[in-house]
Design a protein around this motif. Structure first.
Motif, PDB file in Angstrom:
ATOM      1  N   LYS A   9       0.681  -1.256  -0.023  1.00 31.69           N
ATOM      2  CA  LYS A   9       0.019   0.013  -0.047  1.00 31.69           C
ATOM      3  C   LYS A   9       1.013   1.506  -0.166  1.00 31.69           C
ATOM      4  O   LYS A   9       0.496   2.113  -0.694  1.00 31.69           O
ATOM      5  N   GLU A  10       1.772   1.108   0.695  1.00 36.92           N
ATOM      6  CA  GLU A  10       2.896   2.431   0.991  1.00 36.92           C
ATOM      7  C   GLU A  10       3.698   2.466  -0.294  1.00 36.92           C
ATOM      8  O   GLU A  10       3.957   3.736  -0.622  1.00 36.92           O
ATOM      9  N   VAL A  11       4.290   1.524  -0.902  1.00 36.48           N
ATOM     10  CA  VAL A  11       5.328   1.833  -2.077  1.00 36.48           C
ATOM     11  C   VAL A  11       4.959   1.802  -3.253  1.00 36.48           C
ATOM     12  O   VAL A  11       5.536   2.426  -4.165  1.00 36.48           O
ATOM     13  N   SER A  12       3.610   1.128  -3.525  1.00 39.36           N
ATOM     14  CA  SER A  12       3.276   0.916  -4.994  1.00 39.36           C
ATOM     15  C   SER A  12       2.693   2.039  -5.608  1.00 39.36           C
ATOM     16  O   SER A  12       1.992   2.894  -5.151  1.00 39.36           O
ATOM     17  N   GLU A  22      -6.156  -4.450 -11.641  1.00 39.56           N
ATOM     18  CA  GLU A  22      -5.148  -3.730 -11.121  1.00 39.56           C
ATOM     19  C   GLU A  22      -5.070  -2.371 -11.150  1.00 39.56           C
ATOM     20  O   GLU A  22      -6.337  -1.803 -11.906  1.00 39.56           O
ATOM     21  N   GLY A  23      -4.383  -1.413 -10.308  1.00 41.33           N
ATOM     22  CA  GLY A  23      -4.668  -0.041 -10.410  1.00 41.33           C
ATOM     23  C   GLY A  23      -3.855   0.600  -9.145  1.00 41.33           C
ATOM     24  O   GLY A  23      -3.271  -0.091  -8.525  1.00 41.33           O
ATOM     25  N   PRO A  24      -4.471   1.662  -8.869  1.00 44.13           N
ATOM     26  CA  PRO A  24      -3.373   2.367  -7.507  1.00 44.13           C
ATOM     27  C   PRO A  24      -3.771   1.595  -6.270  1.00 44.13           C
ATOM     28  O   PRO A  24      -4.984   1.268  -6.101  1.00 44.13           O
ATOM     29  N   VAL A  33      -7.296  -0.630  -5.440  1.00 46.23           N
ATOM     30  CA  VAL A  33      -7.044  -2.347  -5.440  1.00 46.23           C
ATOM     31  C   VAL A  33      -7.048  -2.606  -3.788  1.00 46.23           C
ATOM     32  O   VAL A  33      -7.690  -3.632  -3.472  1.00 46.23           O
ATOM     33  N   LEU A  34      -6.466  -2.093  -3.183  1.00 46.77           N
ATOM     34  CA  LEU A  34      -6.188  -2.591  -1.623  1.00 46.77           C
ATOM     35  C   LEU A  34      -7.163  -2.027  -0.601  1.00 46.77           C
ATOM     36  O   LEU A  34      -7.538  -2.774   0.577  1.00 46.77           O
ATOM     37  N   VAL A  35      -7.928  -0.974  -1.064  1.00 45.58           N
ATOM     38  CA  VAL A  35      -8.865  -0.257   0.085  1.00 45.58           C
ATOM     39  C   VAL A  35     -10.373  -0.588  -0.588  1.00 45.58           C
ATOM     40  O   VAL A  35     -11.083  -0.871   0.221  1.00 45.58           O
ATOM     41  N   ASN A  36     -10.474   0.080  -1.699  1.00 42.01           N
ATOM     42  CA  ASN A  36     -11.935  -0.247  -2.393  1.00 42.01           C
ATOM     43  C   ASN A  36     -12.074  -0.933  -3.775  1.00 42.01           C
ATOM     44  O   ASN A  36     -12.036  -0.459  -4.855  1.00 42.01           O
ATOM     45  N   PRO A  37     -11.605  -2.255  -3.426  1.00 43.38           N
ATOM     46  CA  PRO A  37     -11.664  -3.073  -4.643  1.00 43.38           C
ATOM     47  C   PRO A  37     -12.898  -3.367  -5.349  1.00 43.38           C
ATOM     48  O   PRO A  37     -14.054  -3.167  -4.688  1.00 43.38           O
ATOM     49  N   ILE A  38     -12.760  -3.279  -6.662  1.00 39.63           N
ATOM     50  CA  ILE A  38     -14.040  -3.532  -7.526  1.00 39.63           C
ATOM     51  C   ILE A  38     -14.519  -5.154  -7.514  1.00 39.63           C
ATOM     52  O   ILE A  38     -15.775  -5.404  -7.294  1.00 39.63           O
ATOM     53  N   HIS A  39     -13.725  -5.997  -7.527  1.00 41.23           N
ATOM     54  CA  HIS A  39     -14.002  -7.284  -8.070  1.00 41.23           C
ATOM     55  C   HIS A  39     -14.195  -8.320  -6.437  1.00 41.23           C
ATOM     56  O   HIS A  39     -13.430  -7.968  -5.657  1.00 41.23           O
ATOM     57  N   GLU A  40     -15.125  -8.992  -6.513  1.00 40.27           N
ATOM     58  CA  GLU A  40     -15.441  -9.879  -5.551  1.00 40.27           C
ATOM     59  C   GLU A  40     -14.403 -10.659  -5.105  1.00 40.27           C
ATOM     60  O   GLU A  40     -14.095 -10.876  -3.986  1.00 40.27           O
ATOM     61  N   ARG A  41     -13.562 -11.257  -6.059  1.00 43.53           N
ATOM     62  CA  ARG A  41     -12.573 -12.100  -5.534  1.00 43.53           C
ATOM     63  C   ARG A  41     -11.413 -11.183  -4.807  1.00 43.53           C
ATOM     64  O   ARG A  41     -10.860 -11.842  -3.807  1.00 43.53           O
ATOM     65  N   THR A  42     -11.188  -9.981  -5.522  1.00 46.35           N
ATOM     66  CA  THR A  42     -10.181  -9.304  -4.614  1.00 46.35           C
ATOM     67  C   THR A  42     -10.569  -8.826  -2.983  1.00 46.35           C
ATOM     68  O   THR A  42      -9.628  -9.169  -2.173  1.00 46.35           O
ATOM     69  N   LYS A  43     -11.871  -8.548  -2.981  1.00 47.45           N
ATOM     70  CA  LYS A  43     -12.344  -8.364  -1.813  1.00 47.45           C
ATOM     71  C   LYS A  43     -12.132  -9.495  -0.769  1.00 47.45           C
ATOM     72  O   LYS A  43     -11.651  -9.731   0.488  1.00 47.45           O
ATOM     73  N   GLU A  44     -12.523 -10.834  -1.398  1.00 50.10           N
ATOM     74  CA  GLU A  44     -12.383 -11.942  -0.702  1.00 50.10           C
ATOM     75  C   GLU A  44     -11.397 -12.188  -0.247  1.00 50.10           C
ATOM     76  O   GLU A  44     -10.795 -12.404   1.164  1.00 50.10           O
ATOM     77  N   PHE A  45     -10.168 -12.057  -1.043  1.00 49.01           N
ATOM     78  CA  PHE A  45      -8.643 -12.240  -0.882  1.00 49.01           C
ATOM     79  C   PHE A  45      -8.300 -11.308   0.392  1.00 49.01           C
ATOM     80  O   PHE A  45      -7.587 -11.587   1.334  1.00 49.01           O
TER      81      PHE A  45
END
Lengths: 248, 245
Positions: free
Chosen positions: B203-206, B220-222, B226-238
């Motif tokens: 989160k910090e360096v990317s 993929e994205g900032p 991706v890490l705070v407000n993901p769009i995809h269900e699979r990302t949220k689940e992970f």
């Protein structure tokens, strides 16, 4: 005269023969191990070249490796004493007259090479895959990877086995007396024959063989330790006035 | 910004198992990209395909405008442009710290020994390992080994640095020292591609986070996206599973 006095007498009268024999035995063993190691490294490397697609090169390599495997099996599977006879008298039969020492050296080298080939192959296979990947990742080709990274580690790892081979060679050089190489067994035998003192003469040979093998073993152990260095590293640089602690 | 690595329709199969399926993705100059995802999602394989430790079974990898998968492409030369840092460090056991950092420069890049040593010492100082230049790998801790491994890769002056889970094999107390070095490198403008499980660090360096699952790039994205407000269900689940640990 007591038994030990006789031994001492025989040694005093024939020390030059004994030491000459011991010297030849040692030289044969050391040179044989060195040449054997060179043969072993060569075969070990040939056997571990990664085979790519079917090409002329692949077939050539496979043929060479088959011949090398035959050599290894033949020399591991027959007694060195018999090999000495076959090489020396065999070459004699086709009109090649080798110096007996040279013939002995060839036999002992070929014999050692057959064993060393397997040590080296085992040593190469046992090196961690990560070492290969790291060398490839900085752009080394197969040859550079082997030469600068893998083989130095193999050499270190098979040092104990090589030392073993050297000790065996010191002892087994005695079988070369069958082709009249003037090593320690041969000279002892002639001293024993001329004095009719077999037990005494061979006791001296025993002591000399043991001194050689024991010394060689100690030297190799010391060498291994020295190669490895200490287990921890001391940072001795000082910044300002305070020494820096390890692992900071 | 210029695209350094451009991956098009990349495929990789091991036997019948498809590890990467039609992966498309780019790394631009000066960018820090992190690859995240569960074990077996293909992120390490993707990284290893990029420097050809694994041979892709399909697709293209374009490096500075050239397809490196063309037959006869100089693989060794290409690899000198990429610095690789492994999970298991893989320092050369037969060489000391300095030796590890100069062997590639001297033997592959054909630099003079003097130049190689100067360059190696520069990077060993950056990672804080200059005082250990004569140490053997087995005399070092995991964190120290990894910092040397980073210096070894940097000493080749690569265009892109690849990190394959650089902190996964480390004891917890040593993770920090390695991440600090990587943070400094990111700030200094190095182009970096990092496979990691360290979410806070990502989160910090990317500049960009790539989430992979089952061999495909899901999102993929900032990092804020991706890490705070993901769009995809699979990302949220992970993220739920990883962050709730």
């Amino acid at each position: 005269m007591s038994f030990l006095e006789t031994v001492w007498n025989i040694f005093q009268n024939n020390w030059d023969l004994f030491l000459r024999g011991a010297w030849i035995a040692l030289i044969l063993a050391i040179l044989g191990t060195i040449f054997g190691a060179i043969i072993g490294f060569f075969i070990g490397v040939m056997h571990t070249i990664p085979l790519q697609k079917k090409s002329f090169k692949t077939y050539a390599l496979k043929t060479i490796n088959f011949i090398l495997t035959c050599y290894v099996e033949l020399f591991r599977g027959t007694p060195m004493m018999v090999q000495a006879m076959v090489v020396f008298y065999g070459l004699y039969a086709i009109d090649i007259q080798l110096n007996r020492f040279v013939a002995g050296l060839i036999v002992i080298s070929l014999n050692t090479g057959a064993y060393m080939a397997e040590y080296v192959r085992g040593g190469i296979v046992s090196i961690d895959k990560g070492q290969y990947e790291a060398s490839e990742a900085i752009g080394m080709n197969h040859f550079q990877t082997m030469f600068y990274i893998i083989l130095p580690q193999v050499a270190r790892n098979i040092l104990p086995a090589t030392g073993n081979q050297l000790v065996m060679n010191i002892k087994d050089s005695s079988v070369l007396s069958v082709i009249s190489v003037v090593e320690l067994f041969f000279t002892t035998n002639s001293v024993a024959g001329s004095t009719y003192r077999y037990a005494e003469a061979f006791l001296i040979a025993c002591v000399l063989y043991f001194i050689m093998t024991f010394t060689v073993t100690r030297i190799l152990l010391w060498f291994e330790k020295k190669m490895d260095g200490p287990d921890s590293y001391r940072v001795e640089l000082v910044t300002g006035n305070k020494p820096i602690k390890d692992g900071e | 910004m210029t695209v350094v690595i451009d991956i098009k329709h990349l495929n990789k199969t091991f036997g019948n198992h498809e590890v990467l399926k039609d992966v498309n993705f780019q790394v631009r100059k000066g960018e820090v990209v992190t690859l995240i995802g569960a074990s077996g999602s293909g992120k390490s394989t993707l990284l290893r395909c990029i420097n050809l430790l694994e041979t892709p079974t399909g697709g293209e990898i374009i490096f500075n405008g050239e397809n490196i998968l063309t037959e006869g492409y100089n693989k060794e030369k290409y690899r000198t442009h990429l610095g690789m840092v492994f999970q298991q460090f893989n320092l050369f056991n037969n060489l000391d710290v300095l030796g590890n950092c100069i062997v590639g420069q001297v033997k592959v890049l054909k630099r003079s020994k003097e130049e190689a040593i100067n360059n190696a010492m520069k990077y060993l100082t950056i990672v804080g390992m200059d005082r250990y230049k004569n140490a053997r790998p087995r005399q070092l801790s995991g964190g120290q080994k990894q910092r040397v491994a980073i210096a070894r890769a940097l000493a080749m002056d690569p265009d892109v640095m690849l990190f394959d889970e650089p902190t996964s094999a480390l004891d917890p107390e040593m993770v920090g020292e390695v991440l600090k070095v990587m943070r400094d490198l990111a700030k200094a403008g190095n182009t970096m591609l990092i496979v990691t499980h360290e979410m806070e660090f990502a989160k910090e360096v990317s500049d960009r986070v790539v989430f992979m699952d089952k061999g495909v790039i899901v999102e993929e994205g900032p990092p804020e996206q991706v890490l705070v407000n993901p769009i995809h269900e699979r990302t949220k689940e992970f993220l739920r599973r990883t962050l709730n640990k």
